[in-house]
Design an enzyme around this catalytic site. Structure first.
Site, mmCIF file in Angstrom:
data_model
loop_
_atom_site.group_PDB
_atom_site.id
_atom_site.type_symbol
_atom_site.label_atom_id
_atom_site.label_comp_id
_atom_site.label_asym_id
_atom_site.label_seq_id
_atom_site.Cartn_x
_atom_site.Cartn_y
_atom_site.Cartn_z
ATOM 1 N N SER A 217 27.209 10.125 -1.338
ATOM 2 C CA SER A 217 26.114 10.344 -0.394
ATOM 3 C C SER A 217 25.598 11.775 -0.475
ATOM 4 O O SER A 217 26.368 12.704 -0.734
ATOM 5 C CB SER A 217 26.620 10.067 1.039
ATOM 6 O OG SER A 217 25.690 10.520 1.992
ATOM 7 N N TYR B 158 33.217 11.453 7.989
ATOM 8 C CA TYR B 158 32.635 10.489 7.033
ATOM 9 C C TYR B 158 32.185 11.243 5.775
ATOM 10 O O TYR B 158 32.563 10.902 4.653
ATOM 11 C CB TYR B 158 31.447 9.739 7.656
ATOM 12 C CG TYR B 158 30.523 9.188 6.599
ATOM 13 C CD1 TYR B 158 29.315 9.838 6.296
ATOM 14 C CD2 TYR B 158 30.883 8.076 5.854
ATOM 15 C CE1 TYR B 158 28.491 9.374 5.291
ATOM 16 C CE2 TYR B 158 30.063 7.605 4.839
ATOM 17 C CZ TYR B 158 28.864 8.267 4.562
ATOM 18 O OH TYR B 158 28.068 7.797 3.552
ATOM 19 N N LYS C 26 33.601 11.380 1.545
ATOM 20 C CA LYS C 26 32.809 11.239 0.307
ATOM 21 C C LYS C 26 33.106 12.405 -0.633
ATOM 22 O O LYS C 26 33.280 12.228 -1.838
ATOM 23 C CB LYS C 26 31.311 11.173 0.625
ATOM 24 C CG LYS C 26 30.885 9.900 1.319
ATOM 25 C CD LYS C 26 31.202 8.654 0.478
ATOM 26 C CE LYS C 26 30.781 7.373 1.159
ATOM 27 N NZ LYS C 26 31.162 6.177 0.389
HETATM 28 C C1 WQD Z 1 17.343 9.914 9.755
HETATM 29 C C2 WQD Z 1 16.458 10.815 10.603
HETATM 30 C C3 WQD Z 1 17.481 11.560 12.645
HETATM 31 C C4 WQD Z 1 17.665 7.665 14.586
HETATM 32 C C5 WQD Z 1 22.983 9.194 7.701
HETATM 33 C C6 WQD Z 1 24.205 9.609 6.921
HETATM 34 C C7 WQD Z 1 24.005 9.285 5.467
HETATM 35 C C8 WQD Z 1 23.702 7.836 5.354
HETATM 36 C C9 WQD Z 1 22.405 7.537 6.107
HETATM 37 C C10 WQD Z 1 25.614 6.421 5.112
HETATM 38 C C11 WQD Z 1 17.235 11.977 11.209
HETATM 39 C C12 WQD Z 1 16.262 10.685 12.917
HETATM 40 C C13 WQD Z 1 17.437 8.671 13.645
HETATM 41 C C14 WQD Z 1 16.969 7.685 15.819
HETATM 42 C C15 WQD Z 1 15.825 9.665 15.116
HETATM 43 N N1 WQD Z 1 24.750 7.071 5.902
HETATM 44 N N2 WQD Z 1 16.531 9.635 13.918
HETATM 45 N N3 WQD Z 1 16.059 8.687 16.032
HETATM 46 O O1 WQD Z 1 21.445 10.946 9.584
HETATM 47 O O2 WQD Z 1 19.798 11.230 7.628
HETATM 48 O O3 WQD Z 1 21.898 9.970 7.270
HETATM 49 O O4 WQD Z 1 22.679 7.845 7.478
HETATM 50 O O5 WQD Z 1 25.622 6.364 3.913
HETATM 51 O O6 WQD Z 1 25.182 9.589 4.766
HETATM 52 O O7 WQD Z 1 24.371 11.011 7.056
HETATM 53 O O8 WQD Z 1 20.113 8.982 8.668
HETATM 54 O O9 WQD Z 1 18.719 7.237 9.710
HETATM 55 O O10 WQD Z 1 20.558 8.336 11.111
HETATM 56 O O11 WQD Z 1 18.497 9.606 10.540
HETATM 57 O O12 WQD Z 1 14.995 10.582 15.360
HETATM 58 O O13 WQD Z 1 17.141 6.813 16.713
HETATM 59 O O14 WQD Z 1 15.956 10.060 11.702
HETATM 60 O O15 WQD Z 1 17.490 12.661 13.540
HETATM 61 O O16 WQD Z 1 16.376 13.098 11.227
HETATM 62 P P1 WQD Z 1 20.792 10.398 8.355
HETATM 63 P P2 WQD Z 1 19.502 8.462 10.055
#
Ligand code: WQD
Length: 339
Positions: free
Chosen positions: A125, A150, A154
């Site tokens: 990741s 997590y 990785k």
């Molecule tokens: C994306 C953006 C949030 C939800 C994580 C893991 C990564 C992978 C993918 C496993 C961010 C914003 C999100 C919400 C929001 N996981 N957001 N409101 O955190 O980039 O990555 O998930 O493999 O390893 O780190 O993904 O989709 O949670 O967030 O504003 O209700 O959307 O702040 O900027 P992230 P995400």
């Protein structure tokens, strides 16, 4: 037929990769404990492929089961997806994450060696980069302190693979560092199935649009970005699946004792608000969202350099963010209000 074991193959990325493998002439065999997936995925795969895929229900930490699977199948290679992946949960239950994510890799490597299976593609990741100082981030960008247990699993798994190859074994291994997987198979038969309240942005958007969630909270708009919301590299899950097929093909051409790693992203960054605007354009719906406080642990911006994977594996993304949102919304509408 070239058999490939997919651990976690009933999961989001695993199931889409199963489709890409069949399309490329492989025969995927799934092992999954269904802790974070659902058996309905198997019937979705049957609708797409027109045939059942063989699968084993169980845990990759179960060496007896894993040995049985390898004894019953002559695998060309393995793709290892099976891992717990909820960033927030990992901070609450670190031991669950360290034991599951690391032990399963160790047991898999031992079982592969015992059965003479050399080729492995490992699901890593972009979280290993933390908040990069320079963007886009390349594979040479130094990894940073993990933001979560997590993310640390990785990093540790990548180090295990690197040291394992350094020990001189004949294995051939690639780690793929995913950016943000989104979208669904265009048929709408399989897609992301977050169990419970989604952590990730796109399923939360589509569930809000379906009325399953009351409204989306944008976690902060005071970042140093174009519109103040965080930037990520959102890659269509079918593009991500294709990268695994290309990685396996590349491994089969390498000499023994091989290790390399690749970013898998689109090379473009989009803000949270841009994703919301794209959804509203595609769905012709006004999404119910508001700006809330930043989410602890979020980095501000990250997107990939895809130079290496394009040059070495001959892979490049085919789908746009609009395609991803269209496919996610199509999938959510087929799912209906099921959560
Ligand atoms: C994306 C953006 C949030 C939800 C994580 C893991 C990564 C992978 C993918 C496993 C961010 C914003 C999100 C919400 C929001 N996981 N957001 N409101 O955190 O980039 O990555 O998930 O493999 O390893 O780190 O993904 O989709 O949670 O967030 O504003 O209700 O959307 O702040 O900027 P992230 P995400």
């Amino acid at each position: 037929m070239k058999k490939i074991l997919i651990t976690g193959g009933a999961g989001y990325i695993g199931s889409h990769t199963a489709v890409a493998l069949v399309d490329a002439g492989f025969e995927p065999v799934i092992i999954d404990n269904f802790s974070n997936s659902d058996k309905s995925v198997l019937s979705g795969l049957k609708h797409i492929l027109g045939k059942d895929l063989s699968y084993y229900e169980g845990d990759c930490n179960d060496s007896t089961l894993l040995n049985k699977v390898f004894s019953e199948n002559d695998f060309q290679g393995v793709i290892h997806f099976a891992a717990f992946k909820a960033v927030g949960e990992s901070t609450q239950l670190p031991l669950k994450y360290y034991s599951n994510n690391i032990d399963s890799l160790l047991i898999l490597l031992e079982t592969m060696a015992a059965h003479g299976v050399k080729d492995l593609v490992f699901s890593s990741s972009c979280t290993v980069y933390g908040q990069p100082d320079v963007l886009p981030v390349s594979e040479d960008t130094p990894r940073q302190e993990a933001e979560s247990p997590y993310g640390n699993t990785k990093k540790i798994c990548e180090d295990i693979l690197r040291d394992y190859i350094k020990s001189g074994v004949n294995s051939r291994i690639i780690s793929l560092r995913y950016f943000n997987p989104v979208g669904a198979h265009p048929s709408g038969e399989i897609g992301e199935l977050p169990l419970g309240v989604p952590n990730n942005l796109v399923p939360f958007i589509t569930q809000t649009a379906m009325g399953i969630r009351e409204k989306l909270t944008v976690f902060g708009n005071d970042y140093n970005t174009a519109d103040g919301s965080c930037v990520r590299d959102y890659i269509h899950v079918m593009d991500l699946a294709d990268a695994h097929v290309k990685a396996l093909a590349y491994l089969s051409q390498q000499k023994d004792n091989f290790y390399d790693l690749f970013n898998v992203g689109t090379g473009n960054g989009n803000t949270v608000l841009e994703v919301i605007q794209t959804f509203e354009k595609i769905s012709q719906l006004a999404l119910n969202y508001h700006i809330g406080p930043r989410r602890p642990g979020d980095i501000e911006k990250v997107w990939a350099s895809t130079e290496k994977i394009q040059k070495v594996l001959g892979w490049k993304p085919k789908y746009s963010l609009e395609d991803s949102i269209r496919d996610s919304w199509n999938w959510q509408q087929k799912l209906g209000e099921k959560v």
